[in-house]
Design an enzyme around this catalytic site. Structure first.
Site, mmCIF file in Angstrom:
data_model
loop_
_atom_site.group_PDB
_atom_site.id
_atom_site.type_symbol
_atom_site.label_atom_id
_atom_site.label_comp_id
_atom_site.label_asym_id
_atom_site.label_seq_id
_atom_site.Cartn_x
_atom_site.Cartn_y
_atom_site.Cartn_z
ATOM 1 N N THR A 227 0.817 -1.214 0.000
ATOM 2 C CA THR A 227 0.000 0.000 0.000
ATOM 3 C C THR A 227 0.854 1.269 0.000
ATOM 4 O O THR A 227 2.003 1.242 0.447
ATOM 5 C CB THR A 227 -0.900 -0.003 1.258
ATOM 6 O OG1 THR A 227 -1.509 1.269 1.409
ATOM 7 C CG2 THR A 227 -0.108 -0.273 2.529
ATOM 8 N N ASP A 228 0.255 2.365 -0.447
ATOM 9 C CA ASP A 228 0.954 3.655 -0.384
ATOM 10 C C ASP A 228 1.029 4.193 1.048
ATOM 11 O O ASP A 228 1.794 5.103 1.338
ATOM 12 C CB ASP A 228 0.281 4.690 -1.303
ATOM 13 C CG ASP A 228 -1.176 4.994 -0.954
ATOM 14 O OD1 ASP A 228 -1.727 4.361 -0.034
ATOM 15 O OD2 ASP A 228 -1.767 5.863 -1.614
ATOM 16 N N GLU A 229 0.222 3.609 1.956
ATOM 17 C CA GLU A 229 0.177 4.149 3.328
ATOM 18 C C GLU A 229 1.498 3.963 4.062
ATOM 19 O O GLU A 229 1.728 4.622 5.076
ATOM 20 C CB GLU A 229 -0.958 3.501 4.121
ATOM 21 C CG GLU A 229 -2.312 3.797 3.533
ATOM 22 C CD GLU A 229 -3.460 3.665 4.525
ATOM 23 O OE1 GLU A 229 -3.222 3.586 5.732
ATOM 24 O OE2 GLU A 229 -4.606 3.649 4.051
ATOM 25 N N TYR B 220 -2.012 -0.360 11.072
ATOM 26 C CA TYR B 220 -2.134 -1.049 9.783
ATOM 27 C C TYR B 220 -0.925 -0.770 8.896
ATOM 28 O O TYR B 220 -0.271 -1.689 8.399
ATOM 29 C CB TYR B 220 -3.431 -0.609 9.068
ATOM 30 C CG TYR B 220 -3.420 -0.920 7.580
ATOM 31 C CD1 TYR B 220 -3.487 -2.241 7.138
ATOM 32 C CD2 TYR B 220 -3.320 0.098 6.629
ATOM 33 C CE1 TYR B 220 -3.452 -2.541 5.777
ATOM 34 C CE2 TYR B 220 -3.292 -0.195 5.269
ATOM 35 C CZ TYR B 220 -3.355 -1.517 4.849
ATOM 36 O OH TYR B 220 -3.308 -1.808 3.507
ATOM 37 N N LYS C 207 2.041 -3.254 7.460
ATOM 38 C CA LYS C 207 2.326 -3.455 6.021
ATOM 39 C C LYS C 207 3.782 -3.079 5.721
ATOM 40 O O LYS C 207 4.451 -3.741 4.927
ATOM 41 C CB LYS C 207 1.381 -2.615 5.156
ATOM 42 C CG LYS C 207 -0.056 -3.069 5.139
ATOM 43 C CD LYS C 207 -0.266 -4.461 4.556
ATOM 44 C CE LYS C 207 -0.051 -4.517 3.058
ATOM 45 N NZ LYS C 207 -0.380 -5.870 2.512
HETATM 46 P P1 NAD Z 1 -9.743 -7.140 2.237
HETATM 47 O O1 NAD Z 1 -9.747 -6.889 3.703
HETATM 48 O O2 NAD Z 1 -10.977 -6.867 1.448
HETATM 49 O O3 NAD Z 1 -9.372 -8.676 1.969
HETATM 50 C C1 NAD Z 1 -8.350 -9.328 2.668
HETATM 51 C C2 NAD Z 1 -8.540 -10.839 2.464
HETATM 52 O O4 NAD Z 1 -7.477 -11.513 3.139
HETATM 53 C C3 NAD Z 1 -9.845 -11.363 3.061
HETATM 54 O O5 NAD Z 1 -10.463 -12.239 2.143
HETATM 55 C C4 NAD Z 1 -9.403 -12.129 4.300
HETATM 56 O O6 NAD Z 1 -10.237 -13.220 4.622
HETATM 57 C C5 NAD Z 1 -8.011 -12.603 3.872
HETATM 58 N N1 NAD Z 1 -7.138 -12.873 5.010
HETATM 59 C C6 NAD Z 1 -6.949 -12.103 6.111
HETATM 60 N N2 NAD Z 1 -6.066 -12.709 6.942
HETATM 61 C C7 NAD Z 1 -5.668 -13.835 6.316
HETATM 62 C C8 NAD Z 1 -4.749 -14.868 6.657
HETATM 63 N N3 NAD Z 1 -4.069 -14.842 7.819
HETATM 64 N N4 NAD Z 1 -4.581 -15.894 5.801
HETATM 65 C C9 NAD Z 1 -5.275 -15.943 4.643
HETATM 66 N N5 NAD Z 1 -6.163 -15.008 4.273
HETATM 67 C C10 NAD Z 1 -6.355 -13.969 5.104
HETATM 68 O O7 NAD Z 1 -8.498 -6.345 1.675
HETATM 69 P P2 NAD Z 1 -8.271 -5.715 0.227
HETATM 70 O O8 NAD Z 1 -8.763 -4.323 0.236
HETATM 71 O O9 NAD Z 1 -8.747 -6.671 -0.794
HETATM 72 O O10 NAD Z 1 -6.678 -5.638 0.215
HETATM 73 C C11 NAD Z 1 -5.898 -6.707 -0.349
HETATM 74 C C12 NAD Z 1 -4.437 -6.351 -0.230
HETATM 75 O O11 NAD Z 1 -4.182 -5.141 -0.944
HETATM 76 C C13 NAD Z 1 -3.974 -6.076 1.208
HETATM 77 O O12 NAD Z 1 -2.687 -6.596 1.357
HETATM 78 C C14 NAD Z 1 -3.960 -4.555 1.319
HETATM 79 O O13 NAD Z 1 -2.994 -4.144 2.262
HETATM 80 C C15 NAD Z 1 -3.567 -4.186 -0.091
HETATM 81 N N6 NAD Z 1 -4.037 -2.857 -0.564
HETATM 82 C C16 NAD Z 1 -5.348 -2.511 -0.447
HETATM 83 C C17 NAD Z 1 -5.770 -1.288 -0.965
HETATM 84 C C18 NAD Z 1 -7.216 -0.858 -0.889
HETATM 85 O O14 NAD Z 1 -7.518 0.301 -1.225
HETATM 86 N N7 NAD Z 1 -8.151 -1.718 -0.489
HETATM 87 C C19 NAD Z 1 -4.853 -0.436 -1.570
HETATM 88 C C20 NAD Z 1 -3.508 -0.820 -1.650
HETATM 89 C C21 NAD Z 1 -3.124 -2.060 -1.155
HETATM 90 O O1 DAU Z 2 -4.150 3.997 0.494
HETATM 91 C C1 DAU Z 2 -4.358 2.604 0.406
HETATM 92 C C2 DAU Z 2 -5.216 2.153 1.565
HETATM 93 O O2 DAU Z 2 -6.529 2.626 1.311
HETATM 94 C C3 DAU Z 2 -5.203 0.647 1.776
HETATM 95 O O3 DAU Z 2 -3.912 0.228 2.103
HETATM 96 C C4 DAU Z 2 -6.177 0.251 2.880
HETATM 97 O O4 DAU Z 2 -6.236 -1.169 2.994
HETATM 98 C C5 DAU Z 2 -7.556 0.777 2.510
HETATM 99 O O5 DAU Z 2 -8.477 0.476 3.539
HETATM 100 C C6 DAU Z 2 -7.498 2.283 2.271
HETATM 101 O O6 DAU Z 2 -7.219 2.978 3.509
HETATM 102 P P1 DAU Z 2 -7.976 4.346 3.904
HETATM 103 O O7 DAU Z 2 -7.913 4.516 5.358
HETATM 104 O O8 DAU Z 2 -7.498 5.465 3.046
HETATM 105 O O9 DAU Z 2 -9.466 3.938 3.393
HETATM 106 P P2 DAU Z 2 -10.917 4.172 4.065
HETATM 107 O O10 DAU Z 2 -11.908 3.789 3.024
HETATM 108 O O11 DAU Z 2 -11.025 3.541 5.404
HETATM 109 O O12 DAU Z 2 -10.955 5.746 4.240
HETATM 110 C C7 DAU Z 2 -10.769 6.618 3.143
HETATM 111 C C8 DAU Z 2 -10.784 8.035 3.683
HETATM 112 O O13 DAU Z 2 -12.119 8.336 4.128
HETATM 113 C C9 DAU Z 2 -9.894 8.237 4.894
HETATM 114 O O14 DAU Z 2 -9.330 9.543 4.836
HETATM 115 C C10 DAU Z 2 -10.835 8.144 6.087
HETATM 116 C C11 DAU Z 2 -12.139 8.667 5.523
HETATM 117 N N1 DAU Z 2 -13.376 8.068 6.086
HETATM 118 C C12 DAU Z 2 -13.463 6.708 6.164
HETATM 119 C C13 DAU Z 2 -14.587 6.129 6.681
HETATM 120 C C14 DAU Z 2 -14.701 4.614 6.808
HETATM 121 C C15 DAU Z 2 -14.414 8.891 6.483
HETATM 122 O O15 DAU Z 2 -14.328 10.135 6.377
HETATM 123 N N2 DAU Z 2 -15.532 8.302 6.983
HETATM 124 C C16 DAU Z 2 -15.666 6.954 7.119
HETATM 125 O O16 DAU Z 2 -16.716 6.486 7.638
#
Ligand code: NAD
Ligand code: DAU
Length: 365
Positions: free
Chosen positions: A133-135, A159, A163
């Site tokens: 992730t970019d975080e 988190y 990562k």
């Molecule tokens: P998500 O939470 O929707 O899915 C995560 C999946 O991993 C789930 O199906 C969960 O059951 C599985 N999981 C959790 N713990 C596990 C374990 N110990 N063994 C096997 N499976 C397990 O997450 P996502 O949004 O699909 O993110 C996927 C990946 O991409 C993550 O590594 C996250 O850090 C990364 N990522 C997410 C975003 C985003 O915006 N969602 C952006 C950049 C990177």
């Molecule tokens: O940047 C990549 C990341 O993006 C991933 O690594 C994470 O797995 C993914 O969850 C996401 O993280 P964020 O914290 O940016 O996503 P989230 O959707 O939780 O929140 C997006 C923005 O919106 C953040 O600034 C917090 C804000 N927010 C979120 C929620 C849930 C609100 O204002 N209200 C809300 O109820």
């Protein structure tokens, strides 16, 4: 030829597997622990597909992973498995340490042992791709340049710290053992199958239910949004042609404030599914449109502790070296996303039951 995908029942993992099998006949072995965020329904269309094999299990279960690797002999392992929600990591970091750090470590150990058994050509062709992730880069001020691959890591939440630790372990396995690894660091994704604890699906879900749309703090935090299938195409590209040991930033050049994102969703819903009832949901702290608009449901709420102000990704390395670019703009992607949620209300209903409701009432009360 087979690939092993972990976290395949989650949001991005499921989109990746569905996209992969839509474009190729190379089989996929899926490994997922099915936490609250994992949903087998996301892969329901593959139930009878002989190219897909789903295994319920933990990336930290070394014996299981070793057995899967020996049995299926994948040419690549793609690690999507993680605890992924920042707010949950603030509420309880333990699972994040266990899966994102310990789990990734155990997965690396099992993959290294398997890779060392491969014949030399297979060993050279093998890849371990870690999805990150970019975080990990921390937070930007409005005038800072976007994150590049050489930006120093400064994770701010449990988190992102977990990562970051996993990224460092992956890097160390390349430098120390020569394991052929690749890492991608992507910005915020959105699209189908996104669990409605995250901003975009939560806002769509709450709006349709006539519930308040919670915006943290002043709503001026900025995220760089990427449609999920563009993330999937970037991962395929890095897997195919990425340089070993390298990291690649992935992003959509779509910086938006949270308030603007929420307003865009309200405006699309006003167009696609106008409000049936304009019952008030408590005193408004925003005068942002008539009661007939979903915008009237917007509420500013307590900010996230340590909330990162701005993320922005410079994805020029991926464009320059591997020729990747996103296919969707934010406007096209968010329209498709809202449409998908309107067309898939059963999916939402299925996952917004008991445990989901407990989290919502605890977190937003
Ligand atoms: P998500 O939470 O929707 O899915 C995560 C999946 O991993 C789930 O199906 C969960 O059951 C599985 N999981 C959790 N713990 C596990 C374990 N110990 N063994 C096997 N499976 C397990 O997450 P996502 O949004 O699909 O993110 C996927 C990946 O991409 C993550 O590594 C996250 O850090 C990364 N990522 C997410 C975003 C985003 O915006 N969602 C952006 C950049 C990177
Ligand atoms: O940047 C990549 C990341 O993006 C991933 O690594 C994470 O797995 C993914 O969850 C996401 O993280 P964020 O914290 O940016 O996503 P989230 O959707 O939780 O929140 C997006 C923005 O919106 C953040 O600034 C917090 C804000 N927010 C979120 C929620 C849930 C609100 O204002 N209200 C809300 O109820």
């Amino acid at each position: 030829m087979t690939i092993l995908v972990t976290g395949s029942a989650g949001f991005i993992g499921a989109n990746f597997v569905l996209d992969w099998l839509a474009q190729s006949d190379e089989p996929v072995v899926s490994l997922d622990k099915l936490t609250y965020a994992g949903n087998r329904q996301n892969l329901a269309s593959l139930e009878c597909d002989p190219r897909h094999c789903f295994v319920h299990g933990d990336i930290g279960d070394t014996a299981l992973v070793a057995e899967l690797l020996a049995g299926h002999q994948p040419r690549a392992v793609l690690n999507f498995a993680a605890e992924s929600h920042v707010d949950r990591s603030i509420d309880g970091p333990e699972d994040f340490i266990q899966t994102n750090i310990v789990g990734t470590f155990r997965l690396l150990e099992a993959v290294k042992a398997y890779w060392q058994t491969l014949a030399s050509a297979d060993g050279e062709a093998f890849r371990f791709l870690h999805v990150s992730t970019d975080e990990v880069y921390g937070s930007l001020s409005p005038s800072d340049a976007a994150f590049t691959e050489s930006t120093a890591y400064q994770p701010n939440s449990p988190y992102s710290a977990s990562k970051a630790a996993s990224d460092h372990l992956v890097r160390a396995y390349f430098h120390t053992y020569g394991l052929p690894v690749l890492t991608t660091n992507c910005s915020n994704n959105y699209g189908p199958y996104h669990f409605p604890e995250k901003l975009i699906p939560l806002v769509i879900h709450n709006a349709l239910a006539g519930q308040p749309l919670p915006v943290y703090g002043d709503g001026q935090q900025i995220r760089d949004w990427l449609y999920v299938t563009d993330h999937c195409s970037a991962i395929r590209r890095v897997l195919a042609a990425g340089r070993l040991g390298e990291t690649y930033n992935v992003g959509g050049c779509n910086e938006k404030s949270n308030l603007d994102v929420v307003r865009s969703i309200c405006d699309l819903l006003d167009e696609l599914q106008p409000r049936q009832s304009c019952a008030p949901v408590g005193a408004s702290n925003l005068t942002d449109g008539p009661a007939s608009s979903y915008r009237s449901l917007i509420r500013f709420v307590k900010d996230r502790p340590g909330h990162d102000r701005r993320y922005a990704i410079d994805a020029s390395k991926l464009a320059r070296e591997l020729g990747w670019e996103p296919a969707q703009t934010f406007e096209s992607g968010i329209r498709q996303t809202v449409r998908w949620y309107l067309d898939n209300q059963d999916w939402v209903t299925h996952i917004t039951s008991g445990a989901y409701r407990d989290w919502m009432s605890k977190h937003y009360s």
